[in-house]
Design an enzyme around this catalytic site. Structure first.
Site, PDB file in Angstrom:
ATOM      1  N   GLU A 174       0.821  -1.217   0.000  1.00 26.48           N
ATOM      2  CA  GLU A 174       0.000   0.000   0.000  1.00 26.48           C
ATOM      3  C   GLU A 174       0.855   1.268   0.000  1.00 26.48           C
ATOM      4  OE1 GLU A 174      -2.557  -0.828   3.386  1.00 26.48           O
ATOM      5  OE2 GLU A 174      -3.988  -1.897   2.107  1.00 26.48           O
ATOM      6  N   VAL A 175       1.705   1.359  -1.007  1.00 29.21           N
ATOM      7  CA  VAL A 175       2.594   2.524  -1.124  1.00 29.21           C
ATOM      8  C   VAL A 175       1.794   3.644  -1.798  1.00 29.21           C
ATOM      9  CG1 VAL A 175       4.870   3.316  -1.869  1.00 29.21           C
ATOM     10  CG2 VAL A 175       4.512   0.895  -1.341  1.00 29.21           C
TER      11      VAL A 175
END
Length: 512
Positions: A174-175
């Site tokens: 979840e960058v």
């Protein structure tokens, strides 16, 4: 829990079984050779004394290891000391946790976020200049040399306290907002550059640091940032030779065929080994207090089907995640002791290939539960496992506290009819109504205040003060506060006692 018939319960159990051999036929085998329990320590790190009680149960339930996500509870030193939370473990406590794990044959894999979910690092003013987007502390700027030096130092300190670790999880899930920073925007203007290239470049840099400084340790990464990258780009990036992806999906109806295809894609790209990740808590709502056991059981059973469809031994292990916060700034979700029945059901089902009556009996025996139900919410007052007192009290709070207070404030005829918000603002009430409302409110407040004190004492035995205070303030105090406010308003609206009548005169009692 609803009163499900024995026949209905057995039918439900048959429906939850997978097409795997039963206990006698399995001979203890499992499609997942390693089963790691995820301890997410952010916000609610258990005391070492509690871990010493729960590790033997983990092992008895079928766990072979632990994935420990320290976040701000790791005892960082030197310039990184500012990352420590007030309730962080000491170095000696970390060493004791590892000793306890080893004593119960639980292999420990530490997790250090190195790209996304960096809020606990980038929230600090001294490190805010390393954000990908200046306003948001989620994601590290991958263009800055200082960024790699920062996560490299974090990795080195963690591995120094975990000598001999075979794996290190470097996060990378979840960058968010990657590519939206100013440096990234300029970099992406070059024709050959893409967000996927940027992601793979940082992942490769961190993994290379781990491999170079700690040759015996293999990095693991969450797989979500890799899923949509084309095969040829993944193959050419060098990342498959450096890391082992962890495919995660916490849905009760995950796409089994889609996961099998994704596993094959990763294998074609050159990843030699893969992992799976399910959930036993912390995946169905950021403020969830009680885990929906049936949801998590179905999720883990789906992963058994994925393992059956893939090539043998492609998935070398599964991580049962137990998230404590959705991110550093969110509220606490299910506490670890509350999630133990869900963990037990999921671990035993993974170990034995499905959820059968034998598995149910094993779980009931290991947890000291007289009757284990899977659908709906957990039954009340059950269990003798470490922390079962917390579970029983949390069930009471979650199912009855708010509803009992709301029932009085919103449906009681005396409150709604004679002490409405209009009356309370104007301090108006018929005196006789005080006699109807006040005793009931005092009784309810006394009952729940007593239970809250009992719960606080139970929580203090397991968690630091910060955790206890936060959980009570989020889940208990608002309802108690409503009752206290009602009583205060009753007091303020109560008419003063009538003045005393005239006293006896000086000649009172004397005859003419």
């Amino acid at each position: 829990m609803g009163s499900e018939s024995e026949e209905g319960r057995r039918a439900r159990t048959r429906g939850l079984s997978c097409d795997f051999p039963q206990d006698g036929e399995m001979s203890g085998s499992s499609p997942f050779k390693m089963r790691f329990v995820h301890l997410d320590l952010k916000g609610a790190p258990p005391k070492v004394s509690y871990l010493s009680e729960i590790f033997p149960l983990f092992r008895a339930l079928g766990a072979s290891g632990l994935l420990i996500e320290y976040e701000d509870t790791f005892p960082y030193e030197g310039p990184l000391r500012l990352l420590r939370a007030p309730h962080a473990y000491s170095p000696s406590e970390v060493t004791e946790v590892l000793r306890l794990a080893a004593a119960h044959e639980l292999e420990v894999v530490p997790l250090v976020q190195t790209f996304g979910h960096m809020e606990f690092v980038l929230k600090h003013e001294a490190l805010a200049h390393l954000r990908e987007v200046a306003l948001f502390p989620n994601t590290l700027n991958p263009h800055e040399a200082e960024s790699l030096a920062l996560v490299g130092a974090m990795v080195d300190q963690v591995l120094e306290l975990h000598p001999g670790a075979r794996w290190l999880h470097i996060g990378c899930d979840e960058v968010y907002y990657l590519g939206e920073g100013e440096a990234s925007r300029q970099w992406l203007q070059q024709e050959q550059n893409t967000t996927a290239t940027l992601c793979l470049s940082h992942m490769r840099a961190v993994a290379s640091h781990v491999r170079a400084r700690h040759p015996a340790t293999t990095p693991l990464v969450w797989d979500d940032m890799l899923r949509d990258i084309p095969e040829d780009q993944l193959s050419a990036s060098g990342v498959p030779q450096l890391v082992e992806p962890v495919l995660w999906d916490y849905g009760a109806d995950l796409d089994v065929q889609g996961k099998a295809l994704l596993m094959e894609k990763y294998r074609q790209c050159g990843f030699p080994r893969l992992w799976a990740a399910s959930a036993f808590k912390g995946a169905t709502g950021p403020s969830q207090a009680l885990p929906p056991v049936e949801h998590h059981l179905r999720n883990n059973l789906q992963w058994l089907q994925v393992a059956a469809q893939g090539r043998k031994d492609t998935l070398q292990g599964i991580i049962l995640t137990g998230w404590q916060r959705y991110d550093h700034f969110s509220v606490l979700c299910e506490l670890l002791p509350v999630g133990i029945p869900s963990l037990a059901v999921c671990l035993q089902s993974l170990l034995h290939g499905g959820f059968t009556e034998d598995v149910r009996a094993r779980v009931q025996h290991l947890l000291g539960i007289s009757s284990l139900e899977i659908a709906g919410v957990l039954s009340e007052g059950t269990g003798s496992f470490p922390g079962s007192d917390i579970l029983a009290l949390v069930v009471q709070v979650s199912l009855h506290l708010r509803s009992s207070v709301d029932e009085m404030l919103q449906t009681d005829r005396y409150v709604t009819g004679w002490f409405s918000p209009y009356h309370r603002r104007r301090k108006l009430i018929h005196p006789v109504m005080i006699q109807h409302i006040q005793p009931q409110a005092l009784s309810l407040l006394g009952r729940w205040s007593g239970l809250a004190q009992e719960l606080a004492a139970a929580l203090h035995r397991v968690f630091p003060e910060d955790t206890v205070e936060e959980w009570l303030q989020e889940n208990v105090h608002p309802s108690l506060g409503q009752l206290q406010a009602l009583l205060q308003d009753l007091e303020a609206a109560s008419p003063p006692p009538p003045p005393a009548g005239p006293g006896p005169g000086p000649d009172a009692g004397q005859g003419p």
